[in-house]
Design a protein around this motif. Structure first.
Motif, mmCIF file in Angstrom:
data_model
loop_
_atom_site.group_PDB
_atom_site.id
_atom_site.type_symbol
_atom_site.label_atom_id
_atom_site.label_comp_id
_atom_site.label_asym_id
_atom_site.label_seq_id
_atom_site.Cartn_x
_atom_site.Cartn_y
_atom_site.Cartn_z
ATOM 1 N N ASN A 1 9.543 0.965 5.649
ATOM 2 C CA ASN A 1 10.262 -0.004 4.802
ATOM 3 C C ASN A 1 10.311 0.356 3.326
ATOM 4 N N VAL A 2 10.435 1.637 3.020
ATOM 5 C CA VAL A 2 10.706 2.004 1.648
ATOM 6 C C VAL A 2 12.093 1.458 1.291
ATOM 7 N N ASP A 3 12.310 1.158 0.015
ATOM 8 C CA ASP A 3 13.538 0.463 -0.390
ATOM 9 C C ASP A 3 14.617 1.376 -0.961
ATOM 10 N N GLY A 4 14.213 2.550 -1.443
ATOM 11 C CA GLY A 4 15.191 3.409 -2.101
ATOM 12 C C GLY A 4 14.830 4.871 -2.008
ATOM 13 N N ILE A 5 15.742 5.707 -2.495
ATOM 14 C CA ILE A 5 15.530 7.154 -2.474
ATOM 15 C C ILE A 5 16.079 7.736 -3.768
ATOM 16 N N GLU A 6 15.294 8.632 -4.378
ATOM 17 C CA GLU A 6 15.685 9.246 -5.645
ATOM 18 C C GLU A 6 16.564 10.465 -5.360
ATOM 19 N N ALA A 7 17.862 10.254 -5.355
ATOM 20 C CA ALA A 7 18.796 11.332 -5.040
ATOM 21 C C ALA A 7 19.047 12.225 -6.247
ATOM 22 N N ILE A 8 19.091 11.639 -7.429
ATOM 23 C CA ILE A 8 19.371 12.394 -8.653
ATOM 24 C C ILE A 8 18.054 12.727 -9.336
ATOM 25 N N HIS A 9 17.831 14.015 -9.548
ATOM 26 C CA HIS A 9 16.563 14.470 -10.125
ATOM 27 C C HIS A 9 16.787 15.803 -10.808
ATOM 28 N N SER A 10 15.997 16.076 -11.834
ATOM 29 C CA SER A 10 16.180 17.291 -12.620
ATOM 30 C C SER A 10 16.010 18.580 -11.808
ATOM 31 N N LYS A 11 15.306 18.507 -10.682
ATOM 32 C CA LYS A 11 15.109 19.702 -9.853
ATOM 33 C C LYS A 11 15.913 19.669 -8.561
ATOM 34 N N HIS A 12 16.831 18.729 -8.452
ATOM 35 C CA HIS A 12 17.711 18.671 -7.293
ATOM 36 C C HIS A 12 19.002 19.434 -7.571
ATOM 37 N N LEU B 1 1.279 -1.293 -1.616
ATOM 38 C CA LEU B 1 0.726 -1.593 -2.931
ATOM 39 C C LEU B 1 1.832 -2.026 -3.890
ATOM 40 N N ILE B 2 2.925 -1.304 -3.872
ATOM 41 C CA ILE B 2 4.064 -1.624 -4.736
ATOM 42 C C ILE B 2 4.694 -2.961 -4.343
ATOM 43 N N HIS B 3 4.868 -3.180 -3.048
ATOM 44 C CA HIS B 3 5.447 -4.444 -2.589
ATOM 45 C C HIS B 3 4.572 -5.636 -2.952
ATOM 46 N N ARG B 4 3.265 -5.482 -2.814
ATOM 47 C CA ARG B 4 2.357 -6.581 -3.148
ATOM 48 C C ARG B 4 2.375 -6.899 -4.642
ATOM 49 N N ALA B 5 2.747 -5.894 -5.449
ATOM 50 C CA ALA B 5 2.877 -6.115 -6.892
ATOM 51 C C ALA B 5 4.286 -6.569 -7.253
ATOM 52 N N GLY B 6 5.057 -6.956 -6.235
ATOM 53 C CA GLY B 6 6.399 -7.480 -6.464
ATOM 54 C C GLY B 6 7.439 -6.437 -6.792
ATOM 55 N N GLY B 7 7.126 -5.158 -6.529
ATOM 56 C CA GLY B 7 8.035 -4.089 -6.905
ATOM 57 C C GLY B 7 8.826 -3.498 -5.758
ATOM 58 N N VAL B 8 9.747 -2.631 -6.125
ATOM 59 C CA VAL B 8 10.613 -1.926 -5.182
ATOM 60 C C VAL B 8 10.080 -0.505 -5.017
ATOM 61 N N ALA B 9 9.915 -0.061 -3.777
ATOM 62 C CA ALA B 9 9.343 1.257 -3.491
ATOM 63 C C ALA B 9 10.446 2.277 -3.201
ATOM 64 N N VAL B 10 10.339 3.443 -3.852
ATOM 65 C CA VAL B 10 11.380 4.473 -3.761
ATOM 66 C C VAL B 10 10.733 5.832 -3.511
ATOM 67 N N ILE B 11 11.312 6.621 -2.615
ATOM 68 C CA ILE B 11 10.829 7.985 -2.372
ATOM 69 C C ILE B 11 11.202 8.858 -3.565
ATOM 70 N N ALA B 12 10.203 9.472 -4.208
ATOM 71 C CA ALA B 12 10.464 10.323 -5.366
ATOM 72 C C ALA B 12 10.882 11.726 -4.936
ATOM 73 N N HIS B 13 11.807 12.317 -5.706
ATOM 74 C CA HIS B 13 12.292 13.696 -5.546
ATOM 75 C C HIS B 13 12.150 14.240 -4.113
ATOM 76 N N PRO B 14 12.882 13.693 -3.159
ATOM 77 C CA PRO B 14 12.768 14.146 -1.760
ATOM 78 C C PRO B 14 13.100 15.621 -1.569
#
Length: 280
Positions: free
Chosen positions: A207-218, A178-191
């Motif tokens: 084929n996710v594009d990124g990973i959220e490494a920095i997060h307030s609960k990490h 859904l994100i890719h079809r909207a021209g966006g970059v997909a990222v795994i939130a707060h792994p």
């Protein structure tokens, strides 16, 4: 370093501040760029962009899509999306209707349990935002049935609790596509908050594009761990406060968790490649 907080919620989902208030605080805290990532809606993006122009703050159009895998809720962030994309708008409308229907059913269950809470009570709290369990929890606090949001979830609103109601969710594959079809970059939130870590590798396989490494609960160890995974699999490292309404000494934590703006440039380049059909 130019700070970029890429995980912020407004009153258009379950955040406590309006887009204009978000922008004002970002300016006060010298945040160079922000991403509005409301849950399953893009309705707050335009207002944020318009406010940000006055403060010379860069706004990235984003979203946080609720997905599921093996009964675990997984969130996928989308950045540089076309927030007027018809396919995206149709899906967010469906998700919004699903949230509202779920909210009504949760309230019915709470009523059956003896809690006098109405849909109007919850709307008084959600305002323009899509109804979510946090709004219902706040209504319970206002009525003095519980003392905290954590108590409301722990006793009544979490899975396998008496007022829990399942709702419609996308698969991880559907969310990424859904994100890719909207021209966006997909990222795994707060792994770091994901219970089953195989979810992360499934998202990478899809084929996710990124990973959220920095997060307030990490923790610091989480940041290192997920940065290493990102580097290993050639993912873009992102981060943000995941601000909903949490404060330190009456100051919102917005902007306290951030990445260098250089990562935003990488996200934009990736989005351009996706829009050109160059994604693998």
């Amino acid at each position: 370093m130019k700070k970029a907080d890429l995980h912020i919620h407004t009153t258009f989902s379950d955040g406590s501040l309006t887009p204009n208030e978000i922008v004002k605080w970002a300016s006060k805290k010298k945040v160079h760029a922000i991403a509005i990532t409301d849950h399953d809606t893009v309705e707050g993006i335009k207002a944020t962009i318009e406010s940000a122009i006055l403060y010379d703050i860069i706004t990235i159009a984003g979203i946080e899509i609720s997905c599921t895998m093996e009964e675990e809720e997984v969130h996928i962030l989308g950045y540089f999306i076309d927030y007027e994309d018809n396919n995206l708008l149709n899906m967010t409308k469906l998700l919004k209707e699903s949230r509202e229907s779920r909210g009504e059913k949760i309230i019915e269950k709470l009523n059956y349990l003896g809690f006098e809470i109405s849909l109007e009570d919850v709307y008084d709290i959600s305002g323009t935002g899509v109804i979510g369990r946090p709004h219902i929890a706040k209504a319970m606090i206002k009525k003095e049935y519980v003392n905290t949001i954590e108590e409301a979830f722990g006793k009544y609103l979490n899975r396998n609790k008496p007022a829990y109601v399942e709702r419609y969710k996308l698969s991880i594959e559907d969310g990424i596509n859904l994100i890719h079809r909207a021209g966006g970059v997909a990222v795994i939130a707060h792994p770091g908050l994901v219970k089953s870590k195989k979810v992360i590798y499934e998202a990478i396989r899809l084929n996710v594009d990124g990973i959220e490494a920095i997060h307030s609960k990490h923790s610091e160890q989480d940041v290192i761990k997920y940065s290493e995974i990102g580097n290993k699999y050639n993912l873009i490292i992102t981060g943000g406060s995941d601000f909903h309404g949490n404060y330190n000494n009456n100051v919102p934590v917005l902007g306290d968790y951030y990445i260098d703006y250089e990562q935003v440039i990488l996200l934009k380049k990736k989005a351009n490649s996706i829009r050109k059909g160059e994604i693998e």
